[in-house]
Motif scaffolding. Structure first.
Motif, PDB file in Angstrom:
ATOM      1  N   ILE A  18       0.837  -1.202   0.000  1.00 13.13           N
ATOM      2  CA  ILE A  18       0.000   0.000   0.000  1.00 13.13           C
ATOM      3  C   ILE A  18       0.871   1.252   0.000  1.00 13.13           C
ATOM      4  CG2 ILE A  18      -1.628   1.344   1.373  1.00 13.13           C
ATOM      5  CD1 ILE A  18      -2.896  -0.972  -0.129  1.00 13.13           C
ATOM      6  N   ALA A  19       1.930   1.260   0.784  1.00 11.82           N
ATOM      7  CA  ALA A  19       2.825   2.415   0.843  1.00 11.82           C
ATOM      8  C   ALA A  19       3.485   2.659  -0.517  1.00 11.82           C
ATOM      9  CB  ALA A  19       3.883   2.214   1.920  1.00 11.82           C
ATOM     10  N   MET A  20       3.930   1.595  -1.171  1.00 14.45           N
ATOM     11  CA  MET A  20       4.547   1.749  -2.494  1.00 14.45           C
ATOM     12  C   MET A  20       3.528   2.221  -3.517  1.00 14.45           C
ATOM     13  SD  MET A  20       7.461  -1.238  -2.818  1.00 14.45           S
ATOM     14  CE  MET A  20       6.289  -2.427  -3.391  1.00 14.45           C
ATOM     15  N   GLY A  21       2.327   1.668  -3.470  1.00 15.60           N
ATOM     16  CA  GLY A  21       1.278   2.097  -4.394  1.00 15.60           C
ATOM     17  C   GLY A  21       0.921   3.558  -4.196  1.00 15.60           C
ATOM     18  N   LEU A  22       0.808   3.973  -2.959  1.00 15.66           N
ATOM     19  CA  LEU A  22       0.495   5.368  -2.653  1.00 15.66           C
ATOM     20  C   LEU A  22       1.615   6.290  -3.133  1.00 15.66           C
ATOM     21  CD1 LEU A  22      -1.468   7.336  -1.333  1.00 15.66           C
ATOM     22  CD2 LEU A  22      -0.309   6.919   0.834  1.00 15.66           C
ATOM     23  N   ALA A  23       2.863   5.874  -2.937  1.00 18.21           N
ATOM     24  CA  ALA A  23       3.995   6.672  -3.406  1.00 18.21           C
ATOM     25  C   ALA A  23       3.973   6.801  -4.931  1.00 18.21           C
ATOM     26  CB  ALA A  23       5.312   6.047  -2.949  1.00 18.21           C
ATOM     27  N   LEU A  24       3.624   5.730  -5.630  1.00 19.64           N
ATOM     28  CA  LEU A  24       3.525   5.786  -7.090  1.00 19.64           C
ATOM     29  C   LEU A  24       2.421   6.729  -7.540  1.00 19.64           C
ATOM     30  CD1 LEU A  24       4.054   2.042  -8.064  1.00 19.64           C
ATOM     31  CD2 LEU A  24       5.523   3.972  -8.653  1.00 19.64           C
ATOM     32  N   VAL A  25       1.274   6.679  -6.890  1.00 19.93           N
ATOM     33  CA  VAL A  25       0.163   7.562  -7.259  1.00 19.93           C
ATOM     34  C   VAL A  25       0.528   9.023  -7.003  1.00 19.93           C
ATOM     35  CG1 VAL A  25      -2.203   8.216  -6.645  1.00 19.93           C
ATOM     36  CG2 VAL A  25      -1.640   5.825  -7.007  1.00 19.93           C
ATOM     37  N   ILE A  26       1.185   9.294  -5.894  1.00 18.34           N
ATOM     38  CA  ILE A  26       1.611  10.665  -5.600  1.00 18.34           C
ATOM     39  C   ILE A  26       2.627  11.138  -6.640  1.00 18.34           C
ATOM     40  CG2 ILE A  26       2.917  12.078  -3.959  1.00 18.34           C
ATOM     41  CD1 ILE A  26       1.514  10.454  -1.721  1.00 18.34           C
ATOM     42  N   GLY A  27       3.591  10.303  -6.971  1.00 17.42           N
ATOM     43  CA  GLY A  27       4.582  10.663  -7.987  1.00 17.42           C
ATOM     44  C   GLY A  27       3.947  10.899  -9.347  1.00 17.42           C
ATOM     45  N   TRP A  28       3.013  10.042  -9.726  1.00 12.99           N
ATOM     46  CA  TRP A  28       2.318  10.174 -11.002  1.00 12.99           C
ATOM     47  C   TRP A  28       1.527  11.485 -11.034  1.00 12.99           C
ATOM     48  CZ3 TRP A  28      -2.049   6.322 -12.719  1.00 12.99           C
ATOM     49  CH2 TRP A  28      -2.416   6.573 -14.035  1.00 12.99           C
ATOM     50  N   THR A  29       0.868  11.814  -9.938  1.00 13.16           N
ATOM     51  CA  THR A  29       0.093  13.049  -9.856  1.00 13.16           C
ATOM     52  C   THR A  29       0.997  14.273  -9.957  1.00 13.16           C
ATOM     53  OG1 THR A  29      -1.563  11.936  -8.492  1.00 13.16           O
ATOM     54  CG2 THR A  29      -1.537  14.338  -8.432  1.00 13.16           C
ATOM     55  N   LEU A  30       2.132  14.251  -9.272  1.00 12.29           N
ATOM     56  CA  LEU A  30       3.068  15.377  -9.352  1.00 12.29           C
ATOM     57  C   LEU A  30       3.630  15.537 -10.758  1.00 12.29           C
ATOM     58  CD1 LEU A  30       4.982  14.971  -5.975  1.00 12.29           C
ATOM     59  CD2 LEU A  30       3.283  16.709  -6.563  1.00 12.29           C
ATOM     60  N   ALA A  31       3.948  14.430 -11.416  1.00 11.55           N
ATOM     61  CA  ALA A  31       4.460  14.500 -12.784  1.00 11.55           C
ATOM     62  C   ALA A  31       3.392  15.040 -13.733  1.00 11.55           C
ATOM     63  CB  ALA A  31       4.921  13.117 -13.240  1.00 11.55           C
ATOM     64  N   ALA A  32       2.163  14.617 -13.570  1.00  8.66           N
ATOM     65  CA  ALA A  32       1.071  15.114 -14.419  1.00  8.66           C
ATOM     66  C   ALA A  32       0.830  16.594 -14.174  1.00  8.66           C
ATOM     67  CB  ALA A  32      -0.201  14.312 -14.159  1.00  8.66           C
ATOM     68  N   ALA A  33       0.931  17.032 -12.930  1.00  3.12           N
ATOM     69  CA  ALA A  33       0.734  18.448 -12.611  1.00  3.12           C
ATOM     70  C   ALA A  33       1.827  19.291 -13.257  1.00  3.12           C
ATOM     71  CB  ALA A  33       0.723  18.650 -11.101  1.00  3.12           C
ATOM     72  N   ARG A  34       3.075  18.827 -13.200  1.00  2.00           N
ATOM     73  CA  ARG A  34       4.172  19.560 -13.837  1.00  2.00           C
ATOM     74  C   ARG A  34       3.953  19.650 -15.341  1.00  2.00           C
ATOM     75  NH1 ARG A  34       8.155  16.132 -11.553  1.00  2.00           N
ATOM     76  NH2 ARG A  34       7.990  16.552  -9.360  1.00  2.00           N
ATOM     77  N   SER A  35       3.563  18.541 -15.938  1.00  2.62           N
ATOM     78  CA  SER A  35       3.324  18.515 -17.374  1.00  2.62           C
ATOM     79  C   SER A  35       2.192  19.467 -17.761  1.00  2.62           C
ATOM     80  CB  SER A  35       2.987  17.086 -17.805  1.00  2.62           C
ATOM     81  OG  SER A  35       2.625  17.047 -19.152  1.00  2.62           O
ATOM     82  N   THR A  36       1.130  19.461 -16.992  1.00  4.05           N
ATOM     83  CA  THR A  36      -0.004  20.341 -17.261  1.00  4.05           C
ATOM     84  C   THR A  36       0.386  21.797 -17.093  1.00  4.05           C
ATOM     85  OG1 THR A  36      -1.535  18.621 -16.526  1.00  4.05           O
ATOM     86  CG2 THR A  36      -2.379  20.877 -16.592  1.00  4.05           C
ATOM     87  N   ARG A  37       1.129  22.098 -16.046  1.00  3.50           N
ATOM     88  CA  ARG A  37       1.574  23.477 -15.814  1.00  3.50           C
ATOM     89  C   ARG A  37       2.451  23.954 -16.975  1.00  3.50           C
ATOM     90  NH1 ARG A  37       4.302  22.915 -11.092  1.00  3.50           N
ATOM     91  NH2 ARG A  37       2.327  22.624 -10.037  1.00  3.50           N
TER      92      ARG A  37
END
Length: 52
Positions: A18-37
């Motif tokens: 669960i911790a690894m999955g959550l870390a992946l989702v957070i990383g994916w969200t941050l990368a998508a936010a940077r790309s969108t910005r």
């Protein structure tokens, strides 16, 4: 520490997964936010150059 009994390995592995999955989702969200910005900044620059 809390006694986890005979299922300790499974419980620890489940929490680690669960911790690894959550870390992946957070990383994916941050990368998508940077790309969108970055894309929005590019579109804004393009829009301003079209108006001039």
């Amino acid at each position: 520490m809390i006694g986890l009994g005979e299922h300790a390995e499974f419980i620890i592995a489940a929490y680690a997964g669960i911790a690894m999955g959550l870390a992946l989702v957070i990383g994916w969200t941050l990368a998508a936010a940077r790309s969108t910005r970055r894309r929005l900044a590019e579109l804004d620059t393009r829009d301003r150059s079209d108006r001039a």
